[in-house]
Design a protein around this motif. Structure first.
Motif, PDB file in Angstrom:
ATOM      1  N   VAL A  24       0.830  -1.206   0.000  1.00 36.67           N
ATOM      2  CA  VAL A  24       0.000   0.000   0.000  1.00 36.67           C
ATOM      3  C   VAL A  24       0.865   1.257   0.000  1.00 36.67           C
ATOM      4  O   VAL A  24       0.583   2.225  -0.706  1.00 36.67           O
ATOM      5  CB  VAL A  24      -0.948  -0.016   1.218  1.00 36.67           C
ATOM      6  CG1 VAL A  24      -1.631   1.328   1.385  1.00 36.67           C
ATOM      7  CG2 VAL A  24      -1.977  -1.121   1.057  1.00 36.67           C
ATOM      8  N   ALA A  25       1.963   1.237   0.769  1.00 37.40           N
ATOM      9  CA  ALA A  25       2.844   2.412   0.829  1.00 37.40           C
ATOM     10  C   ALA A  25       3.486   2.678  -0.529  1.00 37.40           C
ATOM     11  O   ALA A  25       3.585   3.828  -0.973  1.00 37.40           O
ATOM     12  CB  ALA A  25       3.919   2.204   1.893  1.00 37.40           C
ATOM     13  N   GLN A  26       3.904   1.618  -1.209  1.00 36.27           N
ATOM     14  CA  GLN A  26       4.549   1.778  -2.509  1.00 36.27           C
ATOM     15  C   GLN A  26       3.565   2.280  -3.559  1.00 36.27           C
ATOM     16  O   GLN A  26       3.913   3.081  -4.420  1.00 36.27           O
ATOM     17  CB  GLN A  26       5.155   0.453  -2.954  1.00 36.27           C
ATOM     18  CG  GLN A  26       5.950   0.545  -4.251  1.00 36.27           C
ATOM     19  CD  GLN A  26       6.638  -0.769  -4.591  1.00 36.27           C
ATOM     20  OE1 GLN A  26       6.557  -1.743  -3.862  1.00 36.27           O
ATOM     21  NE2 GLN A  26       7.331  -0.800  -5.718  1.00 36.27           N
ATOM     22  N   ALA A  27       2.324   1.808  -3.466  1.00 37.32           N
ATOM     23  CA  ALA A  27       1.317   2.230  -4.435  1.00 37.32           C
ATOM     24  C   ALA A  27       0.966   3.698  -4.261  1.00 37.32           C
ATOM     25  O   ALA A  27       0.650   4.395  -5.235  1.00 37.32           O
ATOM     26  CB  ALA A  27       0.066   1.368  -4.293  1.00 37.32           C
ATOM     27  N   GLY A  28       1.001   4.185  -3.014  1.00 36.83           N
ATOM     28  CA  GLY A  28       0.718   5.591  -2.757  1.00 36.83           C
ATOM     29  C   GLY A  28      -0.682   6.013  -3.128  1.00 36.83           C
ATOM     30  O   GLY A  28      -0.906   7.145  -3.543  1.00 36.83           O
ATOM     31  N   THR A  29      -1.643   5.109  -2.994  1.00 34.25           N
ATOM     32  CA  THR A  29      -3.023   5.419  -3.341  1.00 34.25           C
ATOM     33  C   THR A  29      -3.936   5.095  -2.175  1.00 34.25           C
ATOM     34  O   THR A  29      -3.613   4.250  -1.339  1.00 34.25           O
ATOM     35  CB  THR A  29      -3.470   4.623  -4.580  1.00 34.25           C
ATOM     36  OG1 THR A  29      -4.839   4.877  -4.849  1.00 34.25           O
ATOM     37  CG2 THR A  29      -3.288   3.125  -4.361  1.00 34.25           C
ATOM     38  N   SER A  30      -5.087   5.757  -2.126  1.00 36.98           N
ATOM     39  CA  SER A  30      -6.036   5.484  -1.051  1.00 36.98           C
ATOM     40  C   SER A  30      -6.947   4.316  -1.388  1.00 36.98           C
ATOM     41  O   SER A  30      -7.694   3.838  -0.536  1.00 36.98           O
ATOM     42  CB  SER A  30      -6.893   6.733  -0.788  1.00 36.98           C
ATOM     43  OG  SER A  30      -7.590   7.109  -1.966  1.00 36.98           O
ATOM     44  N   GLY A  31      -6.909   3.848  -2.627  1.00 40.26           N
ATOM     45  CA  GLY A  31      -7.747   2.728  -3.046  1.00 40.26           C
ATOM     46  C   GLY A  31      -6.958   1.443  -3.150  1.00 40.26           C
ATOM     47  O   GLY A  31      -5.832   1.326  -2.653  1.00 40.26           O
ATOM     48  N   ALA A  32      -7.556   0.445  -3.808  1.00 41.00           N
ATOM     49  CA  ALA A  32      -6.928  -0.863  -3.931  1.00 41.00           C
ATOM     50  C   ALA A  32      -5.728  -0.808  -4.874  1.00 41.00           C
ATOM     51  O   ALA A  32      -5.729  -0.094  -5.878  1.00 41.00           O
ATOM     52  CB  ALA A  32      -7.949  -1.886  -4.433  1.00 41.00           C
TER      53      ALA A  32
END
Length: 351
Positions: A276-284
């Motif tokens: 989740v941290a690497q994606a940097g998004t609030s969604g899936a």
């Protein structure tokens, strides 16, 4: 074909078809299957040529000379990033998720457990929920009770409905008739404080008070310092058996490797957070196979999303399965479940 170039329309069409067929059948996909199933205007020979180009560029691979192709991690990644689109859950699916989660609204641990079971049930994969960290939980009530002349039980109820109980060896603790005063003082100054900030808050009170409460504050501080340090938030995991029903894990060595990873809960929780941290998004977000560079996870994919309590990220939920997962649907499931979990926990915490 330039391996860094974006695919053209025909290549994207063929790649999407291969990924969707393989997700459904778990069998290598041939050109004739694609033409027949998707009603394409191309001949099987044309499709074979495009598939060969996609293989050369690293999007597909051929497991055996005479077999069809299957997606590589790079092919899955291109599909997830550019081709799969957004699938909306039906009203019935949304109602089911909300109904299942709302059955345990008074206890965060039960909500976590119920959510991991729900994710496993809906996805037919492995559901995971990382419980909220202590920095998002607030003290609702604290009670200290004598157990023996040198031991005391400390119970802390937090804003998620959880009760943490610890037995302390407290040689210089208060006399039996002083516990009422101590409990009143603790609740007056610690109610609403973040659970991981109780010691810091009491340090500040010790520095501030100069009257008879100074002794009480120092005693409370000593007691808080005896409590065990905060532990990593637990990871709830359900549906592991469903993972091993997938054809990818009929191989004993491959299944054993994945099973070893599932046994390491802290490692899995770290992977959830890192994803989740690497994606940097609030969604899936989606992490695929070798992208993790973690031993034992080459055949595994993860769809994960953070959930929030109020305005603060509190934890992560996810679905773990083979790389051949229906990403389009599971992304929608994880997204909506994270939204509902955020709503229920925010309500429970009174934020």
């Amino acid at each position: 074909m330039d391996q860094n170039a974006k695919l053209n329309e025909r290549e994207e069409l063929i790649l999407r078809a291969v990924v969707q067929c393989y997700i459904t059948t778990a069998e290598p996909v041939g050109s004739r299957v694609i033409v027949k199933r998707f009603g394409l205007d191309f001949s099987p020979a044309t499709v074979r040529n495009v598939m060969a180009d996609l293989e050369e560029a690293g999007y597909l691979q051929q497991l055996h000379t005479s077999s069809g192709r299957v997606p590589t991690d790079r092919g899955y990644r291109y599909y997830v990033d550019y081709l799969m689109g957004v699938q909306e859950l039906t009203l019935a699916e949304r109602a089911r998720i909300e109904r299942e989660m709302s059955a345990r609204l008074n206890d965060a641990d039960e909500i976590m457990r119920q959510t991991s079971q729900l994710l496993a049930l809906v996805s037919h994969q492995t559901g995971m929920v990382q419980a909220p960290d202590e920095d998002t939980a607030r003290v609702q009530h604290i009670e200290v009770m004598p157990v023996s002349p040198s031991r005391a039980a400390v119970m802390v109820a937090d804003s998620y409905g959880r009760v943490h109980t610890t037995i302390l060896q407290w040689d210089d603790g208060p006399k039996p008739d002083e516990f009422v005063t101590l409990n009143r003082f603790l609740n007056e100054h610690l109610r609403g404080v973040a659970c991981d900030q109780m010691i810091a808050r009491m340090h500040g009170i010790v520095r501030m008070v100069l009257d008879e409460n100074r002794i009480l504050a120092e005693r409370a501080l000593r007691m808080l310092q005896l409590l065990p340090s905060s532990r990593p938030a637990p990871l709830y995991l359900e549906g592991a058996a469903q993972l091993f029903e997938q054809p990818e894990f009929r191989d004993i060595d491959r299944a054993r490797e994945v099973f070893g990873v599932l046994e390491e809960r802290e490692r899995l929780a770290a992977l959830l957070r890192a994803n989740v941290a690497q994606a940097g998004t609030s969604g899936a977000s989606v992490w695929i196979g070798s992208e993790s560079q973690e031993p034992g996870l080459r055949e595994i994919s993860l769809v994960a999303s953070p959930y929030r309590v109020g305005d603060q990220t509190a934890g992560v939920i996810g679905i773990l399965g083979p790389r051949r997962m229906p990403y389009q649907r599971l992304t929608a499931v994880v997204d909506y479940t994270a939204t509902m979990l955020s709503r229920f926990l925010t309500r429970l915490a009174g934020v």
